[in-house]
Design an enzyme around this catalytic site. Structure first.
Site, PDB file in Angstrom:
ATOM      1  N   PHE A 124       1.019  -1.318   0.467  1.00  0.00           N
ATOM      2  CA  PHE A 124      -0.115   0.229   0.037  1.00  0.00           C
ATOM      3  C   PHE A 124       0.998   1.358  -0.290  1.00  0.00           C
ATOM      4  O   PHE A 124       1.767   1.665   1.237  1.00  0.00           O
ATOM      5  CB  PHE A 124      -1.051   0.455   0.784  1.00  0.00           C
ATOM      6  CG  PHE A 124      -2.644   0.670   0.918  1.00  0.00           C
ATOM      7  CD1 PHE A 124      -3.316   0.588   0.200  1.00  0.00           C
ATOM      8  CD2 PHE A 124      -1.655   2.039   2.362  1.00  0.00           C
ATOM      9  CE1 PHE A 124      -3.971   2.014   0.137  1.00  0.00           C
ATOM     10  CE2 PHE A 124      -3.581   2.499   1.753  1.00  0.00           C
ATOM     11  CZ  PHE A 124      -4.182   3.283   0.834  1.00  0.00           C
ATOM     12  N   ASP A 194      -0.058  -4.238   8.458  1.00  0.00           N
ATOM     13  CA  ASP A 194      -1.220  -3.727   8.190  1.00  0.00           C
ATOM     14  C   ASP A 194      -2.139  -4.221   8.414  1.00  0.00           C
ATOM     15  O   ASP A 194      -2.678  -5.481   7.158  1.00  0.00           O
ATOM     16  CB  ASP A 194      -0.632  -2.595   7.088  1.00  0.00           C
ATOM     17  CG  ASP A 194      -2.373  -1.567   7.161  1.00  0.00           C
ATOM     18  OD1 ASP A 194      -2.725  -1.480   7.567  1.00  0.00           O
ATOM     19  OD2 ASP A 194      -1.689  -0.352   6.364  1.00  0.00           O
TER      20      ASP A 194
END
Length: 408
Positions: A124, A194
């Site tokens: 990301f 994450d």
């Protein structure tokens, strides 16, 4: 695949009543809960109470009277079972990127002499940006990105921390958390995950898998509202040896002494920084409430079934017009499905015009997020039918649907 089959699956769904916990507009099929979760029905009255009674009537006394000062820990404890963590290993605080920055910085300091921050290619972007920011602050650090299949082999004695998104936001690939934690620990590296695209849709076991550190947002599958506070996780055995690179008064051992120098609070509380966002915390708590009484294993099972059904339905109805861009095996992916098409942006705009809300990721990916608490198999079928109609009827070939500015 058929409408009748979809309805039969909905009738047998153990989570079918959970949809009633949400506000969902009539005539809309909402498949973007992996970007912003739907509004829980309990959120508005709870926020009204916090605003009108707690803030409006009790004013500053609410920090004690209503326990506002302890909300980051109290609400985190309610999240703990969803993550497979101990209550004292979680805090609600800040945004995902700030939490990631703090934990990456703490991990680097805890592994002196190691120079590599390791991640996968295509992680990301904002997570990578945070790492790049730290590299500019710490001389000698290196950010290294390798293909996902090479991660375990790439962890070595130079690695300070392996940081990854558990479910990749584009590819949908779900990493084997246990195996990668073990590979990192074998060479003395820390791991940081994450969990933004998995919490609330996947069964997680942070303790059992040997996870060191983790972060995640509150506004996707947790339904905490736009810009909801994030959370951070630190395994209990690491807490006293880690120090936040962004200390603040709420992480002080005695925050109301207002001393001239910083003394870290014991345990995970030292990773608090500023004043808690009470309204955001209240909305997030209402979102976490939507999981009350639910077995997380049922959520993961439904996520797998919904996404598998959708893949089969799209391929049945659309033939070879689309390319599947997530793993076909359910155990290897999260709860969103991506299909690629050269006109993906325009096709998605045509679907949105029909009341089917997904999203788009450049250059060609249409992403459909399935939230197990409120999405139904019939919605998956109707979306596949609409997708076929848009493509075969060239509905996407309309000037209003051509790419102008991507807002997702």
């Amino acid at each position: 695949m058929s409408l009748e089959q979809a309805r039969a699956l909905d009738a047998d769904d153990p989570l079918r009543e959970m949809r009633e916990r949400f506000v969902l507009p009539d005539g809309v099929i909402y498949l973007d809960g992996n970007s912003l979760g739907a509004l829980p029905k309990a959120t508005s009255p709870y926020l009204f109470d916090v605003i009108e009674r707690q803030w409006g009537e009790d004013l500053i006394t609410s920090w004690n009277k209503h326990g506002w000062i302890e909300w980051p820990q109290r609400i985190a404890a309610r999240l703990a079972p969803i993550l497979g963590a101990k209550p004292n290993e979680l805090l609600i605080a800040d945004s995902t990127t700030i939490c990631l920055f703090k934990l990456l910085g703490a991990a680097i300091a805890a592994r002196p002499g190691r120079k590599v921050l390791l991640t996968e290619e295509g992680n990301f972007p904002t997570d990578v940006y945070a790492a790049e920011g730290l590299i500019k602050l710490f001389a000698g650090l290196e950010l290294k990105a390798v293909p996902a299949a090479e991660l375990a082999a790439a962890v070595d004695a130079e690695t300070a921390v392996l940081f990854l998104t558990h479910v990749n936001y584009r590819s949908g690939v779900r990493h084997d958390m246990r195996a990668l934690n073990a590979a990192a620990h074998e060479v003395g590296a820390l791991t940081l995950w994450d969990l933004s695209h998995s919490t609330g849709a996947m069964r997680l076991d942070l303790n059992g898998s040997g996870c060191d550190l983790a972060v995640g947002c509150g506004y996707k599958y947790l339904n905490g509202g736009p810009g909801a506070p994030a959370y951070l996780y630190i395994a209990e055995h690491l807490q006293e040896g880690l120090h936040s690179p962004l200390p603040g008064w709420m992480g002080h051992a005695d925050p109301f002494a207002f001393g001239p120098s910083y003394s870290p609070a014991p345990g995970i509380n030292r990773f608090l920084t500023g004043t808690p966002s009470i309204l955001g915390l209240a909305a997030l708590e209402a979102g976490i409430d939507t999981f009350e009484g639910i077995d997380i294993a049922n959520i993961e099972a439904k996520a797998a079934a919904l996404t598998s059904f959708f893949i089969e339905a799209v391929e049945q109805l659309c033939g070879g017009e689309l390319r599947l861009a997530v793993p076909r095996e359910s155990e290897g992916r999260g709860s969103h499905v991506c299909f690629a098409h050269q006109q993906g942006y325009a096709i998605m705009q045509a679907l949105i015009a029909r009341g089917i809300v997904g999203d788009f990721r450049p250059p060609d990916l249409m992403r459909f997020g399935f939230a197990p608490l409120y999405n139904r198999f019939e919605e998956a079928w109707r979306t596949a039918v609409a997708l076929a109609e848009v493509i075969t009827g060239n509905e996407w070939d309309h000037p209003d649907y051509r790419r102008k500015q991507i807002v997702t």
